[in-house]
Scaffold this active site. Structure first.
Site, PDB file in Angstrom:
ATOM      1  N   CYS A 157      -6.512   0.415  -0.868  1.00  0.00           N
ATOM      2  CA  CYS A 157      -7.790  -0.049  -0.305  1.00  0.00           C
ATOM      3  C   CYS A 157      -8.085  -1.494  -0.720  1.00  0.00           C
ATOM      4  O   CYS A 157      -8.204  -1.798  -1.905  1.00  0.00           O
ATOM      5  CB  CYS A 157      -8.919   0.880  -0.759  1.00  0.00           C
ATOM      6  SG  CYS A 157     -10.574   0.237  -0.485  1.00  0.00           S
ATOM      7  N   GLY A 158      -8.223  -2.384   0.263  1.00  0.00           N
ATOM      8  CA  GLY A 158      -8.489  -3.785  -0.027  1.00  0.00           C
ATOM      9  C   GLY A 158      -9.819  -4.006  -0.731  1.00  0.00           C
ATOM     10  O   GLY A 158      -9.924  -4.840  -1.644  1.00  0.00           O
ATOM     11  N   HIS A 159     -10.855  -3.265  -0.337  1.00  0.00           N
ATOM     12  CA  HIS A 159     -12.165  -3.418  -0.970  1.00  0.00           C
ATOM     13  C   HIS A 159     -12.127  -2.929  -2.415  1.00  0.00           C
ATOM     14  O   HIS A 159     -12.829  -3.466  -3.280  1.00  0.00           O
ATOM     15  CB  HIS A 159     -13.223  -2.663  -0.176  1.00  0.00           C
ATOM     16  CG  HIS A 159     -13.438  -3.226   1.192  1.00  0.00           C
ATOM     17  ND1 HIS A 159     -13.937  -4.486   1.420  1.00  0.00           N
ATOM     18  CD2 HIS A 159     -13.193  -2.703   2.422  1.00  0.00           C
ATOM     19  CE1 HIS A 159     -14.014  -4.713   2.713  1.00  0.00           C
ATOM     20  NE2 HIS A 159     -13.567  -3.654   3.345  1.00  0.00           N
ATOM     21  N   CYS A 160     -11.304  -1.906  -2.691  1.00  0.00           N
ATOM     22  CA  CYS A 160     -11.139  -1.428  -4.069  1.00  0.00           C
ATOM     23  C   CYS A 160     -10.490  -2.500  -4.934  1.00  0.00           C
ATOM     24  O   CYS A 160     -10.865  -2.699  -6.093  1.00  0.00           O
ATOM     25  CB  CYS A 160     -10.294  -0.155  -4.103  1.00  0.00           C
ATOM     26  SG  CYS A 160     -10.953   1.218  -3.139  1.00  0.00           S
TER      27      CYS A 160
END
Length: 500
Positions: A63-66
């Site tokens: 996950c990029g946002h993670c």
């Protein structure tokens, strides 16, 4: 709710456009122990039992946002570990098989999801604060203190009440009795959503009123009428009044972080949602804004919420709906069941008329769909929103349909398996193996798509089943053979063959 993942993706795409998630310039050295606890299903219950207050991030490695949140979360954990008492931050890899039930139990539908666990996990609330280290620290320090702060002086009022945020103050002659108890219970329940205070002297408050003796609850807000008073102290009534009053008549969606909480509330409420997207920098902005506010005021209390969005902050919305900037100014209305209506190239004077047509039932719903493929000769057939009913429900065939996302790792692993299944069943004219990009097409309400990949099987007789079996070629073939129906001879056309 039908197509709930679609609704979640839409709001997530919109919100991530302006949620603060700046990367830290400082990197944590590899040899430095992490201040964030790593939990999994084997130690989760034991750990939360040791902590009266614990924050848990459910994440996925891909996950990029993670990944953007990780250094901020680590920095915040390090700072909060020195708080008195220490505030503990933890994380769970929800992508691991062992932790999937744990994530499901805690209502995790996307990444990252952060939860606040109080009283050994007996009280669980969503984390609704900032995503940068300083914001996380400030937000969580407030969460471990009293749910409502006592305002004893004008200085307290100035320090506590932020003019850019909703703040709720209870005014009580005495800090006892049913009204005060209910206010305290509600403050504890809603503390992750709002800041609460209480006082015995209304004159200490901004815009103080000597006539207010209490008990009364005053909600301050940076929009519309600026404050509202409530005197019904029944818990449900008080909570409902606060929820309604804390949403602007028109929610502004731009890149201003202070608007973030109101956008969250806009998407979380159960009303039909009206969204007007325009260029805030254009000369026509004031004309659209005043007309839109006038219309929104007329629909107050009619289960319809209004948002005004700047096109510069709306990339996620346009991706979700499959729209282009040349359609701006445009207005969209989405109902709770996912049904949508759209009018591009709008004029200010058309807003009220268009909404009246919606209320009268004379508008045609908008369906996001990729073009129907001119060629569809791969083993796994491509289905789009505009061809799904013909291929799946009206073909008289047995159809295994995959809903996928192009970025989904599990979907990529499944693709060659489904290709092999389709090749193996190529000679069975009664069976179709198909796939649909659920991020580029609207998913009909018959399907509950909670994640990717999601698979459904529709038999020739119309029986619809969600496929939850194994992911090998043999698993799929065995399932299809056990559940398929014989094709009724009266079916005269095959939409796939017609298409080819």
């Amino acid at each position: 709710m039908a197509n709930s993942v679609g609704a979640w993706i839409w709001s997530a795409l919109l919100l991530f456009a302006f949620i603060a998630s700046a990367s830290s310039d400082e990197s944590v050295a590899e040899e430095t122990p992490s201040a964030v606890l790593t939990l999994d299903a084997s130690n989760f219950s034991e750990t939360i039992a040791k902590h009266p207050f614990l924050v848990v991030e459910f994440y996925a490695p891909w996950c990029g946002h993670c990944k953007k949140l990780e250094p901020e979360y680590e920095k915040a954990a390090s700072i909060l570990s020195k708080h008195d008492p220490p505030i503990v931050l933890a994380k769970v890899n929800a992508n691991e098989e062992i932790n999937k039930d744990l994530a499901s139990t805690h209502g995790v539908r996307g990444f990252p999801t952060l939860k606040i666990l109080r009283n050994e996990g007996k009280n669980i609330q969503d984390y609704k604060g900032p995503r940068d280290a300083d914001g996380i620290v400030e937000y969580l320090k407030k969460q471990v203190g009293p749910a409502s702060a006592e305002i004893k002086s004008s200085e307290d009022a100035v320090n506590f009440i932020d003019e850019k945020k909703v703040f709720i103050v209870g005014v009580f002659p005495e800090y006892s009795g049913e009204e005060f108890d209910n206010f305290t219970k509600l403050a504890e329940k809603l503390r992750s959503d709002y800041d609460f205070g209480h006082t015995s002297d209304a004159k200490l408050l901004p815009r103080g009123d000597t006539a207010v003796k209490g008990p009364v609850v005053r909600l301050f807000k940076p929009f519309d009428e600026l404050f509202v008073d409530f005197q019904d102290f029944h818990l449900d009534a008080l909570e409902g009044s606060i929820e309604v009053a804390s949403i602007p008549v028109v929610t502004i969606f731009d890149k201003e972080p202070s608007n973030h909480p109101y956008v969250i509330k806009f998407f979380n409420n159960q009303n039909a949602k009206v969204l007007l997207f325009i260029h805030f920098s254009e000369q026509y902005f004031d004309s659209f804004k005043s007309k839109y506010l006038e219309v929104a005021e007329n629909y107050k209390g009619k289960k319809m919420s209004f948002l005004l969005g700047d096109i510069k902050a709306s990339e996620g919305a346009f991706q979700y709906f499959g729209l282009v900037e040349s359609q701006v100014p445009l207005i969209i209305l989405q109902e709770n069941d996912g049904k949508k209506y759209l009018k591009p190239n709008l004029e200010p004077d058309q807003i009220a008329t268009w909404l009246r047509e919606y209320v009268d039932g004379s508008l045609t719903p908008f369906i996001k769909s990729e073009p129907i493929p001119e060629l569809n000769d791969e083993p796994v057939k491509v289905v789009v929103a505009n061809s799904l009913r013909d291929v799946v429900f009206n073909s008289g065939k047995n159809v295994l349909l995959e809903f996928y996302a192009p970025w989904c790792g599990h979907c990529k692993k499944l693709a060659p398996i489904l290709d092999e299944v389709a090749v193996s069943l190529h000679d069975d004219a009664d069976v179709i193996i198909a796939k649909m990009d659920a991020t580029a097409n609207d998913v009909p309400s018959e399907f509950q798509v909670q994640g990717y990949p999601t698979l459904y099987f529709s038999s020739a007789a119309g029986k619809l089943l969600q496929y939850e079996g194994g992911r090998t070629v043999d698993d799929f073939i065995d399932f299809i053979k056990k559940n398929k129906d014989s094709v009724v001879e009266t079916i005269q056309s095959d939409p796939i063959k017609d298409e080819l």
